[in-house]
Every structure is written in structure tokens, then in C-alpha cells.
Motif scaffolding. Structure first.
Motif, PDB file in Angstrom:
ATOM      1  N   SER A   1     -50.741  -5.522  20.912  1.00  0.00           N
ATOM      2  CA  SER A   1     -51.719  -5.001  19.969  1.00  0.00           C
ATOM      3  C   SER A   1     -51.641  -3.487  19.894  1.00  0.00           C
ATOM      4  O   SER A   1     -52.010  -3.002  18.671  1.00  0.00           O
ATOM      5  N   PHE A   2     -51.297  -2.761  20.836  1.00  0.00           N
ATOM      6  CA  PHE A   2     -51.140  -1.260  20.605  1.00  0.00           C
ATOM      7  C   PHE A   2     -50.018  -1.033  19.594  1.00  0.00           C
ATOM      8  O   PHE A   2     -50.315  -0.086  18.563  1.00  0.00           O
ATOM      9  N   VAL A   3     -48.743  -1.786  19.404  1.00  0.00           N
ATOM     10  CA  VAL A   3     -47.968  -1.797  18.411  1.00  0.00           C
ATOM     11  C   VAL A   3     -48.395  -2.387  17.069  1.00  0.00           C
ATOM     12  O   VAL A   3     -48.178  -1.610  15.845  1.00  0.00           O
ATOM     13  N   ARG A   4     -48.982  -3.619  17.022  1.00  0.00           N
ATOM     14  CA  ARG A   4     -49.483  -4.130  15.814  1.00  0.00           C
ATOM     15  C   ARG A   4     -50.432  -3.260  15.258  1.00  0.00           C
ATOM     16  O   ARG A   4     -50.560  -3.187  13.937  1.00  0.00           O
ATOM     17  N   THR A   5     -51.474  -2.341  15.905  1.00  0.00           N
ATOM     18  CA  THR A   5     -52.460  -1.741  15.089  1.00  0.00           C
ATOM     19  C   THR A   5     -51.678  -0.476  14.792  1.00  0.00           C
ATOM     20  O   THR A   5     -52.150  -0.079  13.803  1.00  0.00           O
ATOM     21  N   ARG A   6     -50.864   0.074  15.381  1.00  0.00           N
ATOM     22  CA  ARG A   6     -50.227   1.323  14.918  1.00  0.00           C
ATOM     23  C   ARG A   6     -49.191   1.148  13.705  1.00  0.00           C
ATOM     24  O   ARG A   6     -48.997   1.896  12.873  1.00  0.00           O
ATOM     25  N   ILE A   7     -48.336   0.028  13.915  1.00  0.00           N
ATOM     26  CA  ILE A   7     -47.441  -0.462  12.831  1.00  0.00           C
ATOM     27  C   ILE A   7     -47.705  -1.913  12.309  1.00  0.00           C
ATOM     28  O   ILE A   7     -47.289  -2.771  12.694  1.00  0.00           O
ATOM     29  N   PRO A   8     -48.739  -1.799  11.317  1.00  0.00           N
ATOM     30  CA  PRO A   8     -49.108  -3.316  10.856  1.00  0.00           C
ATOM     31  C   PRO A   8     -48.241  -3.998  10.175  1.00  0.00           C
ATOM     32  O   PRO A   8     -47.968  -5.099   9.984  1.00  0.00           O
ATOM     33  N   ASP A   9     -47.075  -3.276   9.416  1.00  0.00           N
ATOM     34  CA  ASP A   9     -46.188  -4.142   8.670  1.00  0.00           C
ATOM     35  C   ASP A   9     -44.854  -4.642   9.303  1.00  0.00           C
ATOM     36  O   ASP A   9     -44.445  -4.062  10.112  1.00  0.00           O
ATOM     37  N   ASN A  10     -44.674  -6.026   9.198  1.00  0.00           N
ATOM     38  CA  ASN A  10     -43.723  -6.459   9.991  1.00  0.00           C
ATOM     39  C   ASN A  10     -42.382  -5.925   9.469  1.00  0.00           C
ATOM     40  O   ASN A  10     -41.549  -6.026  10.513  1.00  0.00           O
ATOM     41  N   PHE A  11     -41.951  -5.335   8.405  1.00  0.00           N
ATOM     42  CA  PHE A  11     -40.565  -4.779   8.247  1.00  0.00           C
ATOM     43  C   PHE A  11     -40.456  -3.675   9.268  1.00  0.00           C
ATOM     44  O   PHE A  11     -39.243  -3.652   9.633  1.00  0.00           O
ATOM     45  N   HIS A  12     -41.546  -2.823   9.266  1.00  0.00           N
ATOM     46  CA  HIS A  12     -41.387  -1.639  10.050  1.00  0.00           C
ATOM     47  C   HIS A  12     -41.212  -2.084  11.439  1.00  0.00           C
ATOM     48  O   HIS A  12     -40.474  -1.336  12.332  1.00  0.00           O
ATOM     49  N   ARG A  13     -41.868  -2.997  11.968  1.00  0.00           N
ATOM     50  CA  ARG A  13     -41.710  -3.472  13.306  1.00  0.00           C
ATOM     51  C   ARG A  13     -40.451  -3.983  13.679  1.00  0.00           C
ATOM     52  O   ARG A  13     -39.753  -4.017  14.488  1.00  0.00           O
ATOM     53  N   ASN A  14     -39.655  -4.614  12.450  1.00  0.00           N
ATOM     54  CA  ASN A  14     -38.452  -5.174  12.715  1.00  0.00           C
ATOM     55  C   ASN A  14     -37.475  -4.065  12.673  1.00  0.00           C
ATOM     56  O   ASN A  14     -36.582  -4.191  13.665  1.00  0.00           O
ATOM     57  N   ILE A  15     -37.518  -3.047  11.944  1.00  0.00           N
ATOM     58  CA  ILE A  15     -36.643  -1.782  12.127  1.00  0.00           C
ATOM     59  C   ILE A  15     -36.932  -1.124  13.381  1.00  0.00           C
ATOM     60  O   ILE A  15     -35.774  -0.813  14.081  1.00  0.00           O
ATOM     61  N   LEU A  16     -38.122  -0.941  14.064  1.00  0.00           N
ATOM     62  CA  LEU A  16     -38.206  -0.393  15.264  1.00  0.00           C
ATOM     63  C   LEU A  16     -37.747  -1.133  16.177  1.00  0.00           C
ATOM     64  O   LEU A  16     -36.928  -0.809  17.297  1.00  0.00           O
ATOM     65  N   GLY A  17     -37.809  -2.546  16.044  1.00  0.00           N
ATOM     66  CA  GLY A  17     -37.310  -3.672  17.162  1.00  0.00           C
ATOM     67  C   GLY A  17     -35.661  -3.337  17.055  1.00  0.00           C
ATOM     68  O   GLY A  17     -34.939  -3.356  18.115  1.00  0.00           O
ATOM     69  N   GLY A  18     -35.124  -3.208  16.173  1.00  0.00           N
ATOM     70  CA  GLY A  18     -33.538  -3.008  16.083  1.00  0.00           C
ATOM     71  C   GLY A  18     -33.246  -1.852  16.570  1.00  0.00           C
ATOM     72  O   GLY A  18     -32.197  -1.668  17.157  1.00  0.00           O
ATOM     73  N   CYS A  19     -33.897  -0.651  16.057  1.00  0.00           N
ATOM     74  CA  CYS A  19     -33.633   0.541  16.856  1.00  0.00           C
ATOM     75  C   CYS A  19     -33.587   0.559  18.461  1.00  0.00           C
ATOM     76  O   CYS A  19     -33.010   1.018  19.012  1.00  0.00           O
ATOM     77  N   LEU A  20     -34.633  -0.062  19.002  1.00  0.00           N
ATOM     78  CA  LEU A  20     -35.014  -0.346  20.427  1.00  0.00           C
ATOM     79  C   LEU A  20     -34.020  -0.978  20.935  1.00  0.00           C
ATOM     80  O   LEU A  20     -33.338  -0.903  22.064  1.00  0.00           O
ATOM     81  N   PHE A  21     -33.555  -2.129  20.300  1.00  0.00           N
ATOM     82  CA  PHE A  21     -32.345  -2.999  20.701  1.00  0.00           C
ATOM     83  C   PHE A  21     -31.032  -2.146  20.895  1.00  0.00           C
ATOM     84  O   PHE A  21     -30.417  -2.189  21.868  1.00  0.00           O
ATOM     85  N   VAL A  22     -30.657  -1.440  19.956  1.00  0.00           N
ATOM     86  CA  VAL A  22     -29.476  -0.480  20.065  1.00  0.00           C
ATOM     87  C   VAL A  22     -29.746   0.506  21.221  1.00  0.00           C
ATOM     88  O   VAL A  22     -28.719   0.600  21.972  1.00  0.00           O
TER      89      VAL A  22
END
Length: 154
Positions: A99-120
Motif C-alpha cells: 500500500s505504501f508504494v501503491r499510494t505514492r505511485i498509483p500508475d502501473n506503468f511507473h511501478r513497472n519502471i521502478l520494478g525494472g530498476c530495482l531488479f537491475v
């Protein structure tokens, strides 16, 4: 995104290069006749034995490390590039469960970019830990004489 990638790659290369150089220097400093065994034979009879042995070991270790670090396969790179969107989507959907991430970054596209960056970042850190463990393993590795091995088997 290309600027972020360039900044991350240059920062990572600067940090990792310093760490790897320090690890290599520690590995070369730890090498010597004691690591080669008590009865190590040296081809050059008029050379100083510890210096020649350390030089030979350092040269072999440097060649071995270059082949270890410079190993990149084209197929692996292509498959990694093709799988990156799927991995980013999986990591982004995983981040969406918090919920912390979902409230701060509501758009799925931006969460995917953040997830890709975290994966790298996590993948790079895992590679760095693996490199450290390999260097640590090589640092304590020594050549054993046959008599030591024979006594252990009996």
C-alpha cells in the motif's frame, strides 16, 4: 531514462572498479610460496624464489580473473533484453501489493519502471556479492602436495 541509465552505469562502474581492484590487490598480496606449498619448484634457479613464485601466481590469477570477468554471451544478452519487460512487469505488480508504494505511485506503468530498476540494482548487487565470494574463495585456495592428500585418503 537513458540519462538515468548512463548515470547509474558510470556510478556503478566507478564503485565496482575500486572494489575489484582492492580485492585483486589483496589476493595478489596474499599469494606467495606459502600458498604454493613447501616444496614448490621454480624453473628459474637464479631468481629469488618467493618473488618468482608470487609473480607466477599473480600472473596466473590475473589471467584467470580476466577470463572470469570478461565472459559475456551474446545469446544471454539478447534473451535478457527480451525478458526485461516481463521481469519489469512482474516486479511492478509485486510492488503494487504494498500500500505504501501503491499510494505514492498509483500508475502501473511507473511501478513497472521502478520494478525494472530495482531488479537491475538487485541483480548487480547479487553479481557483486558473487564476485566477492569468488575472490574470497580464490584467496584461501592453496595447492596441496600429494603426500598431504594421500595421508587424508587413508
Amino acid at each position: 531514462m537513458p540519462w538515468v541509465r548512463m548515470a547509474y552505469n558510470s556510478l556503478w562502474a566507478e564503485m565496482v572498479t575500486r572494489l575489484e581492484m582492492r580485492w585483486r590487490q589483496q589476493q595478489i598480496a596474499g599469494s606467495g610460496v606459502a600458498r604454493l606449498g613447501m616444496n614448490a619448484s621454480i624453473d628459474n634457479a637464479d631468481a629469488d624464489p618467493p618473488t618468482a613464485a608470487a609473480t607466477t601466481y599473480a600472473a596466473n590469477a590475473a589471467d584467470e580473473e580476466l577470463s572470469f570477468f570478461d565472459r559475456k554471451d551474446l545469446g544471454r544478452t539478447i534473451i535478457g533484453a527480451l525478458l526485461m519487460p516481463a521481469i519489469s512487469s512482474i516486479c511492478g505488480s509485486f510492488l503494487g501489493h504494498f500500500s505504501f508504494v501503491r499510494t505514492r505511485i498509483p500508475d502501473n506503468f511507473h511501478r513497472n519502471i521502478l520494478g525494472g530498476c530495482l531488479f537491475v540494482v538487485i541483480k548487480d548487487l547479487a553479481g557483486l556479492v558473487g564476485t566477492y565470494q569468488e575472490m574470497k574463495r580464490r584467496r584461501v585456495r592453496r595447492i596441496r602436495e600429494y603426500s598431504e592428500f594421500k595421508d587424508e585418503r587413508e
